[in-house]
Scaffold this motif. Structure first.
Motif, short mmCIF file in Angstrom:
data_model
loop_
_atom_site.label_atom_id
_atom_site.label_comp_id
_atom_site.label_asym_id
_atom_site.label_seq_id
_atom_site.Cartn_x
_atom_site.Cartn_y
_atom_site.Cartn_z
N GLY A 9 3.51 0.01 -9.24
CA GLY A 9 3.58 0.57 -7.88
C GLY A 9 5.01 0.78 -7.43
O GLY A 9 5.93 0.89 -8.24
N ARG A 70 3.28 4.47 -10.89
CA ARG A 70 1.97 4.41 -10.25
C ARG A 70 0.94 4.95 -11.25
O ARG A 70 0.56 6.12 -11.21
CB ARG A 70 1.97 5.23 -8.96
CG ARG A 70 2.95 4.70 -7.91
CD ARG A 70 2.83 5.46 -6.60
NE ARG A 70 3.87 5.07 -5.66
CZ ARG A 70 3.83 4.02 -4.87
NH1 ARG A 70 2.79 3.20 -4.92
NH2 ARG A 70 4.81 3.74 -4.03
N ASN A 72 -2.76 4.42 -13.26
CA ASN A 72 -4.08 3.78 -13.25
C ASN A 72 -4.72 3.96 -14.63
O ASN A 72 -5.26 5.02 -14.94
CB ASN A 72 -4.96 4.41 -12.18
CG ASN A 72 -6.33 3.74 -12.10
OD1 ASN A 72 -6.63 2.83 -12.86
ND2 ASN A 72 -7.16 4.22 -11.19
N LYS A 75 -8.28 5.32 -15.07
CA LYS A 75 -8.61 6.67 -14.60
C LYS A 75 -9.23 7.51 -15.72
O LYS A 75 -9.99 8.44 -15.46
CB LYS A 75 -7.36 7.36 -14.05
CG LYS A 75 -7.66 8.59 -13.23
CD LYS A 75 -6.41 9.14 -12.56
CE LYS A 75 -6.76 10.35 -11.70
NZ LYS A 75 -5.57 10.93 -11.05
N ASP A 101 -1.92 -3.56 -3.91
CA ASP A 101 -3.37 -3.42 -3.98
C ASP A 101 -3.81 -2.66 -5.23
O ASP A 101 -4.75 -3.06 -5.91
CB ASP A 101 -3.85 -2.69 -2.71
CG ASP A 101 -5.36 -2.59 -2.64
OD1 ASP A 101 -6.02 -3.65 -2.63
OD2 ASP A 101 -5.88 -1.47 -2.60
N ASP A 102 -3.13 -1.56 -5.56
CA ASP A 102 -3.54 -0.76 -6.71
C ASP A 102 -3.31 -1.50 -8.03
O ASP A 102 -4.19 -1.54 -8.89
CB ASP A 102 -2.78 0.57 -6.72
CG ASP A 102 -3.12 1.44 -5.51
OD1 ASP A 102 -4.27 1.37 -5.05
OD2 ASP A 102 -2.23 2.16 -5.04
N THR A 103 -2.11 -2.07 -8.18
CA THR A 103 -1.80 -2.82 -9.40
C THR A 103 -2.74 -4.00 -9.56
O THR A 103 -3.24 -4.28 -10.66
CB THR A 103 -0.34 -3.31 -9.37
OG1 THR A 103 0.53 -2.19 -9.23
CG2 THR A 103 0.03 -4.07 -10.63
N SER A 105 -5.73 -4.29 -8.31
CA SER A 105 -7.11 -3.85 -8.57
C SER A 105 -7.32 -3.63 -10.06
O SER A 105 -8.39 -3.93 -10.60
CB SER A 105 -7.42 -2.58 -7.78
OG SER A 105 -6.69 -1.47 -8.27
N PHE A 239 -3.90 6.81 -7.93
CA PHE A 239 -4.89 6.04 -7.19
C PHE A 239 -5.44 6.82 -6.00
O PHE A 239 -6.12 6.27 -5.14
CB PHE A 239 -4.28 4.71 -6.72
CG PHE A 239 -3.93 3.79 -7.86
CD1 PHE A 239 -4.87 2.93 -8.40
CD2 PHE A 239 -2.65 3.81 -8.42
CE1 PHE A 239 -4.55 2.09 -9.46
CE2 PHE A 239 -2.33 2.97 -9.48
CZ PHE A 239 -3.28 2.11 -10.00
N HIS A 241 -3.69 8.49 -3.56
CA HIS A 241 -2.90 8.49 -2.32
C HIS A 241 -2.04 9.74 -2.26
O HIS A 241 -1.30 10.05 -3.20
CB HIS A 241 -1.97 7.26 -2.26
CG HIS A 241 -2.69 5.96 -2.44
ND1 HIS A 241 -3.81 5.60 -1.71
CD2 HIS A 241 -2.46 4.92 -3.28
CE1 HIS A 241 -4.22 4.40 -2.09
NE2 HIS A 241 -3.42 3.98 -3.05
#
Length: 340
Positions: A9, A70, A72, A75, A101-103, A105, A239, A241
């Motif tokens: 992130g 960033r 995922n 994905k 939050d993303d990392t 998750s 993610f 955003h």
């Protein structure tokens, strides 16, 4: 035993203190593997070995020596499989993921698949739930407050209305505390939107009595009569955003049109992320890193380190991503006392 570390992130001051805390507190028989560029490094297999010499003195440096992205990995099935293959190839017995939050998750998904993962909460926005503070936030508030302090004199000299844009996608912690500390005359945050007419009223009331005004606004603030947040909808990260930015300029133009006052906008943006971390963030990052390694040694996986009062504790990893931590209304009411 091999332990991997990654930072995912957005960067923020204090990341290197966490890395140093992990490496320095690891017993000599543990090999620490630094994964480059966040989850991307586990897809590409780009890693580096970390020793005591590699982390000497890095706690005073901003950013992250491991790089970040960033990314995922869940994905696509291809990237997920590459990540899992590289975890096996590298022989990682545990993984410490440092991120927001993303990392976290992604870390929680890995944990649910049976991998041994520890999470360290990192977000400059201070919006990770079930921890009192995240490192980097303290530095960002100090930088933001200092910038607003400096803008008072120029705004007053020219009799201007200055809109200062700070970070805060969904939670307005930085904007609220930097604005409150530096005496902003209005604070606009995502949790408590206003109409454009309400903002106009605040501006007219202030400017009728005083010669200038400073308005602190979070990047994710959206007036209630605006359909969407301001940002680049064509630029979306892994993610989902969109890239935010531009609300200060938008409001400055609208308020100038509606009031006739001389308005300007200033975007602090990445200034809040960069540079040397405060002593608070260095210490918090260090304590998080040491506690994360402690959890690895105790084989207490699927956990996230957290700050409760002055104690470092651990909680289930999924608790850290369960909800966002928003500014409570009572705190915003306190700031409202000083509006105008």
């Amino acid at each position: 035993m091999k332990v991997g570390i990654l930072t995912g992130g957005g960067d923020c001051p204090g990341l290197n203190a966490v890395i140093r805390g992990i490496v320095k507190s690891a017993p000599k028989d543990i090999e620490i593997i630094g994964i480059m560029h966040g989850w991307k490094g586990l897809i590409t297999g780009e890693v580096t070995k970390l020793t005591d010499d590699d982390v000497e003195g890095i706690h005073i440096i901003g950013g992250t020596i491991l790089g970040t992205s960033r990314t995922n990995p869940f994905k696509s099935e291809e990237n997920k499989n590459k990540m899992l293959e590289n975890i096996e190839k590298l022989g990682l017995d545990a993984l410490i993921a440092i991120g927001g939050d993303d990392t976290l998750s992604v870390a929680a998904k890995l944990s649910s698949l049976g991998y041994k993962v520890i999470g360290v909460p990192k977000t400059i926005d201070n919006d990770v739930s079930n921890t009192d503070y995240t490192f980097g936030y303290h530095t960002a508030v100090n930088v933001g407050a200092d910038a607003i302090d400096r803008l008072h004199s120029t705004a007053k000299s020219h009799g201007r209305v200055l809109f200062v844009e700070l970070m805060g996608r969904e939670a307005g912690w930085i904007t609220l505390e930097a604005g409150l500390a530096a005496g902003a005359h209005l604070i606009l945050i995502p949790e408590y939107p206003m109409t454009l007419e309400e903002i106009v009223r605040y501006v007219n009331e202030r400017m009728d009595k005083k010669s200038y005004m400073i308005i602190a606004v979070a990047e994710g603030f959206k007036p209630t009569d605006l359909e969407n947040v301001i940002g680049d909808k064509n630029e979306v990260d892994a993610f989902g955003h969109i890239r935010l930015g531009g609300i200060a300029h938008y409001l400055a133009e609208i308020i100038k049109e509606k009031t006739g006052y001389d308005t300007r906008s200033v975007v602090l943006g990445h200034l809040l992320r960069g540079g040397t971390p405060t002593a608070f963030d260095r210490i918090l990052g260090t304590r998080y890193g040491v506690h994360a390694m402690k959890l690895v040694l105790e084989k207490d996986f699927g956990r996230m380190v957290a700050l409760r009062g002055n104690a470092i504790v651990s909680i289930p990893l999924e608790y850290g991503i369960a909800t966002k931590k928003f500014v409570p209304f009572e705190y915003y009411k306190l700031a409202q006392i000083f509006f105008g």
